[in-house]
Write a protein that holds these residues in place. Structure first.
Motif, PDB file in Angstrom:
ATOM      1  N   VAL A  15      -3.605  24.745  29.351  1.00 43.66           N
ATOM      2  CA  VAL A  15      -3.113  25.128  29.753  1.00 43.66           C
ATOM      3  C   VAL A  15      -1.199  25.269  30.515  1.00 43.66           C
ATOM      4  O   VAL A  15      -0.909  26.342  30.185  1.00 43.66           O
ATOM      5  CB  VAL A  15      -3.637  25.059  31.934  1.00 43.66           C
ATOM      6  CG1 VAL A  15      -2.601  26.080  32.208  1.00 43.66           C
ATOM      7  CG2 VAL A  15      -5.493  25.899  31.419  1.00 43.66           C
ATOM      8  N   LEU A  16      -1.345  24.008  30.558  1.00 42.85           N
ATOM      9  CA  LEU A  16       0.558  23.406  30.209  1.00 42.85           C
ATOM     10  C   LEU A  16       1.304  23.960  29.437  1.00 42.85           C
ATOM     11  O   LEU A  16       2.269  24.910  29.123  1.00 42.85           O
ATOM     12  CB  LEU A  16       1.212  22.510  30.919  1.00 42.85           C
ATOM     13  CG  LEU A  16      -0.057  21.733  32.578  1.00 42.85           C
ATOM     14  CD1 LEU A  16       0.231  21.228  33.068  1.00 42.85           C
ATOM     15  CD2 LEU A  16       1.047  22.883  33.875  1.00 42.85           C
ATOM     16  N   ALA A  75      12.088  33.574  26.423  1.00 44.05           N
ATOM     17  CA  ALA A  75      13.429  32.465  25.884  1.00 44.05           C
ATOM     18  C   ALA A  75      13.704  33.374  24.873  1.00 44.05           C
ATOM     19  O   ALA A  75      15.023  33.769  25.048  1.00 44.05           O
ATOM     20  CB  ALA A  75      13.253  31.216  26.221  1.00 44.05           C
ATOM     21  N   TYR A  76      13.124  32.649  23.756  1.00 42.36           N
ATOM     22  CA  TYR A  76      13.664  33.343  22.506  1.00 42.36           C
ATOM     23  C   TYR A  76      13.754  34.460  22.132  1.00 42.36           C
ATOM     24  O   TYR A  76      15.194  35.338  21.974  1.00 42.36           O
ATOM     25  CB  TYR A  76      13.033  33.085  21.511  1.00 42.36           C
ATOM     26  CG  TYR A  76      13.213  33.390  19.900  1.00 42.36           C
ATOM     27  CD1 TYR A  76      14.104  32.715  19.057  1.00 42.36           C
ATOM     28  CD2 TYR A  76      12.402  34.133  18.917  1.00 42.36           C
ATOM     29  CE1 TYR A  76      14.325  32.634  18.139  1.00 42.36           C
ATOM     30  CE2 TYR A  76      12.435  34.611  17.987  1.00 42.36           C
ATOM     31  CZ  TYR A  76      13.680  33.955  17.993  1.00 42.36           C
ATOM     32  OH  TYR A  76      13.994  34.499  15.870  1.00 42.36           O
ATOM     33  N   LEU A  89       4.853  30.259  26.077  1.00 41.16           N
ATOM     34  CA  LEU A  89       4.824  32.001  27.275  1.00 41.16           C
ATOM     35  C   LEU A  89       6.455  31.476  27.047  1.00 41.16           C
ATOM     36  O   LEU A  89       7.507  32.549  26.923  1.00 41.16           O
ATOM     37  CB  LEU A  89       3.989  32.161  27.562  1.00 41.16           C
ATOM     38  CG  LEU A  89       4.415  33.369  28.157  1.00 41.16           C
ATOM     39  CD1 LEU A  89       3.750  34.459  26.930  1.00 41.16           C
ATOM     40  CD2 LEU A  89       3.341  33.318  29.189  1.00 41.16           C
ATOM     41  N   PHE A  90       6.890  30.405  27.788  1.00 38.94           N
ATOM     42  CA  PHE A  90       8.628  30.406  28.296  1.00 38.94           C
ATOM     43  C   PHE A  90       9.226  30.386  27.380  1.00 38.94           C
ATOM     44  O   PHE A  90      10.030  30.856  27.300  1.00 38.94           O
ATOM     45  CB  PHE A  90       7.894  29.374  28.801  1.00 38.94           C
ATOM     46  CG  PHE A  90       9.230  28.754  29.440  1.00 38.94           C
ATOM     47  CD1 PHE A  90       9.817  29.949  30.511  1.00 38.94           C
ATOM     48  CD2 PHE A  90      10.543  28.140  29.207  1.00 38.94           C
ATOM     49  CE1 PHE A  90      11.926  29.158  31.187  1.00 38.94           C
ATOM     50  CE2 PHE A  90      11.976  28.023  29.531  1.00 38.94           C
ATOM     51  CZ  PHE A  90      12.507  28.655  30.653  1.00 38.94           C
ATOM     52  N   ILE A 125       6.822  28.822  37.706  1.00 37.93           N
ATOM     53  CA  ILE A 125       6.254  28.377  37.748  1.00 37.93           C
ATOM     54  C   ILE A 125       5.100  27.755  36.721  1.00 37.93           C
ATOM     55  O   ILE A 125       4.822  26.721  37.455  1.00 37.93           O
ATOM     56  CB  ILE A 125       5.012  29.744  37.496  1.00 37.93           C
ATOM     57  CG1 ILE A 125       4.372  31.028  38.752  1.00 37.93           C
ATOM     58  CG2 ILE A 125       3.405  28.915  37.025  1.00 37.93           C
ATOM     59  CD1 ILE A 125       4.129  31.911  38.054  1.00 37.93           C
ATOM     60  N   VAL A 126       5.454  27.449  35.402  1.00 37.16           N
ATOM     61  CA  VAL A 126       5.780  26.356  34.558  1.00 37.16           C
ATOM     62  C   VAL A 126       5.958  25.189  34.745  1.00 37.16           C
ATOM     63  O   VAL A 126       5.610  23.738  34.566  1.00 37.16           O
ATOM     64  CB  VAL A 126       6.125  26.795  32.921  1.00 37.16           C
ATOM     65  CG1 VAL A 126       5.790  25.730  32.073  1.00 37.16           C
ATOM     66  CG2 VAL A 126       5.061  27.662  32.210  1.00 37.16           C
ATOM     67  N   ILE A 127       7.323  25.034  35.035  1.00 38.26           N
ATOM     68  CA  ILE A 127       8.365  24.070  35.977  1.00 38.26           C
ATOM     69  C   ILE A 127       7.480  22.844  37.257  1.00 38.26           C
ATOM     70  O   ILE A 127       7.492  21.318  36.274  1.00 38.26           O
ATOM     71  CB  ILE A 127       9.975  23.849  35.800  1.00 38.26           C
ATOM     72  CG1 ILE A 127      10.323  24.720  34.270  1.00 38.26           C
ATOM     73  CG2 ILE A 127      10.414  23.159  35.917  1.00 38.26           C
ATOM     74  CD1 ILE A 127      11.755  24.983  34.477  1.00 38.26           C
TER      75      ILE A 127
END
Length: 757
Positions: free
Chosen positions: A78-79, A90-91, A85-86, A26-28
């Protein structure tokens, strides 16, 4: 036999993998499409346009919008939260223990794979003493050590480890579902069902239904289908539509009805302000009871368009509604043009009976009204009022007998000293601004090429053939015309010379024509030229008789007869000498004729290759044009009263102004930056004769920049269809093919013998 086990992710490790992938998907893409473009680049673009477009309404609104808007900041926030969050997920995933690892007993015992049996036993004793439960060690660790020792010392356990990867033998395959176990827990069943029902039974149907409802209400150009049907009804009902009627039909669109479009607003103050504007405007057919022209929304939109064309001042509330109506007008007028073209095509396909096609004046009035709306000018006003600082009282200086400037072209053609003297009512700064704006206006030239593609003779137009008119449009700025205006006559002379050269080049042999026949014809024509006789003596005498005056007629006649006899004798002798000379030099002449024919064949072959290459290049260029998606951002239009930035577009079409009909449908040129090539196709008339058409280029943004060029069409009779052609005789066997080749060779040799005779 090993079984299979499915289990939910109690530890949450697999769920984190799933969640990280979902958030990344969603983010990318959202960042790529929704991240605000560089505001500095937009500010720099507006800064560069300020000198020319600083007084335009759309420019001032754009500056105010860029200063007040907080949407880019919200998008960035927002982005950035999504990326945070992403990265957190991932961490988190990187810190999870790997659950599925290859079993290695040497690694459990802390030994090298090349360790001996003695070293394995020794290490096992040390670890047993350290991790045995009786010694206070961990029981699970001791069990792992014992299993690893068994895998290295017990033969059966070692074989299981080598074969199955596990000392205990094959075990059940475990599949983890990337959802936590609490989702299927009985305690949370109602909550889970509520979320699933809300997502799949409420939100998803509402989204799909909204999209479907909007898609069926709007056309591909985002025009309400009800509006398109309304325009089709009135254009069919009124084929010859004047400007007043056209404005009424335009403003009856359902885009201005609050029941069909939520952007349209009917205010309580309209009952006071709209009648006041009607009294100021005068007669606008208010009493007409024909629906939908009598509806309040249509009447209000009509008043707002007319006040915009009259450049009248209105209140703030009305001004906001006026901007909304004016912003919609160009797209609606383009839809009216499309409807008119569709009706014209339907009428042409059905012949004289059936549908009545709109007149050419109706479609051209739509184009004129688009120019008027963009510039905020009435039809009768001067095009000079498109420039800044020009008012009605200033026009008397321009149209005076001394200057006679009535158009933008007349203003450009003036010398700088005369222009400054005429515009002396402007100050130095205002004059420079006017010249900067005038210099940004477009100056377009049209080059027209008429041909019939995919035909043996592309320059021969026959009845019913498909004619292709290739128009090359070249756009320059008016500022480039200022300096080159004195040399316009020389350029016109050069263009005429090029046209004459092009007419002579039309007689070249085409690639697809027969080469041998052309060569034979050239040889025959050369022989005729060689055997052509000189003018007779009698003709020379007749031509010389008028030159004689006051002489003895009888004596002149006797002398003339004696002279003719002497010349006849000398002619006979010369003819005999020439015959002998021809006998001696026959072989030389044959050699010369062969050399000339070879050179002619080489020249023809070279011309054919050039034409073939040019044809292939044109085909490749058309294919690239079809595959390429050109940007519709061309040049910003200078418009003092239009509320939105508009790009400079054009209409190009062919019309028969005598019959008031369209010959080719208008092509909307939306990608003309510097040069654009457009092909207009139409069927040639079914009757032979000469036809006079016009190629017309109209701007959709500026008044007074339209161009009309004549197009002469000479239609010939179509060639008769050949029933039997040698190329259609396909031999069925090899013997028939050989016989056909032998017969063709015999016919060619007979033709050569006849030519030699």
């Amino acid at each position: 036999m090993a079984g299979q086990q499915f289990q939910y992710d109690d530890s949450g490790n697999t769920f984190f993998y799933f969640l990280t992938s979902f958030v990344g998907l969603i983010v990318i893409p959202a960042t790529y499409y929704l991240w605000p473009r560089d505001q500095n680049a937009e500010q720099l673009r507006l800064k560069n346009l300020r000198r020319v477009h600083g007084r335009c309404l759309w420019y001032r609104l754009r500056l105010m919008k860029s200063q007040q808007s907080i949407v880019p900041t919200l998008k960035k926030g927002v982005l950035l939260c999504g990326w945070a969050l992403f990265l957190f997920l991932a961490y988190k995933v990187s810190k999870l223990d790997r659950e599925y690892q290859e079993y290695n007993p040497y690694e459990v015992l802390g030994l090298d794979p090349s360790a001996s049996m003695a070293e394995i036993k020794k290490q096992y004793r040390v670890l047993s003493l350290k991790f045995h439960p009786d010694k206070g060690g961990d029981e699970s660790t001791f069990m792992r050590i014992a299993t690893a020792y068994s895998a290295l010392t017990n033969e059966e356990s070692r074989n299981n480890w080598i074969k199955h990867g596990n000392p205990d033998g094959p075990r059940a395959t475990s599949f983890g579902i990337a959802l936590p176990a609490w989702i299927v827990d009985q305690k949370n069943s109602m909550l889970v069902l509520l979320v699933y029902g809300l997502a799949f039974m409420v939100i998803l149907p509402v989204v799909v239904g909204t999209w479907w409802y909007r898609s069926i209400r709007y056309s591909g150009d985002q025009i309400l289908i009800n509006t398109t049907q309304l325009y089709m009804h009135f254009m069919y009902k009124t084929p010859n539509m004047n400007m007043k009627r056209l404005i009424m039909v335009l403003t009856a669109a359902f885009e201005f009805d609050p029941r069909s479009n939520k952007e349209a607003i009917i205010r309580p103050t309209d009952n006071i302000e709209v009648p006041q504007l009607i009294r100021e405007l005068g007669n606008i057919n208010v009493k007409k009871k024909e629906p939908p022209f009598c509806y309040p929304y249509s009447l209000k939109a009509r008043v707002l368009v007319l006040t915009h064309l009259a450049r009248m001042e209105v209140s703030e509330n009305i001004e906001e509604d006026q901007r909304f109506v004016v912003r919609k007008c160009p797209a609606l007028l383009q839809e009216m043009i499309n409807v008119g073209c569709q009706l014209t095509m339907m009428a042409n396909s059905r012949g004289e009976s059936g549908i009545h096609a709109p007149r050419l004046v109706s479609i051209e009035n739509c184009m004129k009204l688009t120019q008027m709306v963009v510039q905020g000018l009435q039809e009768s006003k001067s095009p000079l009022l498109q420039l800044p600082h020009f008012e009605e009282e200033h026009l008397r200086f321009c149209i005076s007998k001394k200057y006679k400037v009535r158009s933008l072209q007349d203003l450009v053609s003036l010398k700088d000293s005369e222009r400054r003297n005429m515009l002396r009512f402007l100050g130095e700064e205002k004059y420079d601004e006017v010249m900067a704006v005038l210099g940004s206006f477009p100056s377009v030239t049209m080059d027209i090429k008429l041909q019939v593609l995919d035909d043996e003779d592309s320059n021969n137009i026959t009845a019913g053939s498909i004619v292709t008119v290739t128009v090359t449009l070249t756009r320059r700025r008016m500022a480039d015309v200022f300096e080159k205006e004195p040399d316009s006559q020389d350029a016109a002379d050069e263009a005429n010379a090029e046209e004459t050269q092009g007419d002579t080049a039309k007689n070249k042999t085409k690639v697809w024509q027969n080469k041998t026949k052309g060569a034979k014809k050239s040889q025959k024509s050369k022989k005729k030229k060689l055997t052509k006789k000189k003018p007779s003596v009698q003709q020379q005498a007749k031509s010389e008789k008028p030159k004689q005056a006051n002489g003895n007629v009888a004596g002149n006649e006797v002398a003339a007869v004696a002279k003719e006899e002497e010349e006849d004798v000398s002619d006979k002798g010369s003819e005999s000498d020439e015959a002998e000379g021809n006998k001696d030099t026959a072989s030389e002449r044959d050699d010369e004729s062969e050399k000339q024919s070879d050179t002619e064949m080489d020249e023809v072959a070279g011309d054919d290759e050039e034409e073939w290459e040019a044809l292939q290049q044109s085909i490749q260029r058309r294919e690239r044009a079809l595959l390429e998606t050109k940007s519709k951002i061309t040049h910003p239009v200078y418009s003092l009263f239009f509320p939105e930035e508009k790009q400079e577009w054009w209409w190009l079409y062919i019309a028969d102004r005598r019959e008031q009909t369209l010959v080719s449908m208008p092509y909307h040129v939306c990608t003309l930056k510097d040069t654009e090539e457009v092909e207009l196709k139409f069927p040639a008339p079914s009757k032979t004769g000469n036809y006079q058409y016009n190629v017309i280029l109209r701007s959709d943004s500026y008044l007074g920049l339209d161009q009309i060029k004549p197009l002469k069409l000479e239609v010939h009779e179509a060639k008769a269809m050949v029933d039997n052609h040698p190329q259609w005789d396909i031999p069925e066997t090899e013997e028939e093919e050989e016989d056909q080749e032998d017969s063709d060779g015999i016919e060619e040799s007979e033709e050569d013998d006849e030519d030699n005779d």
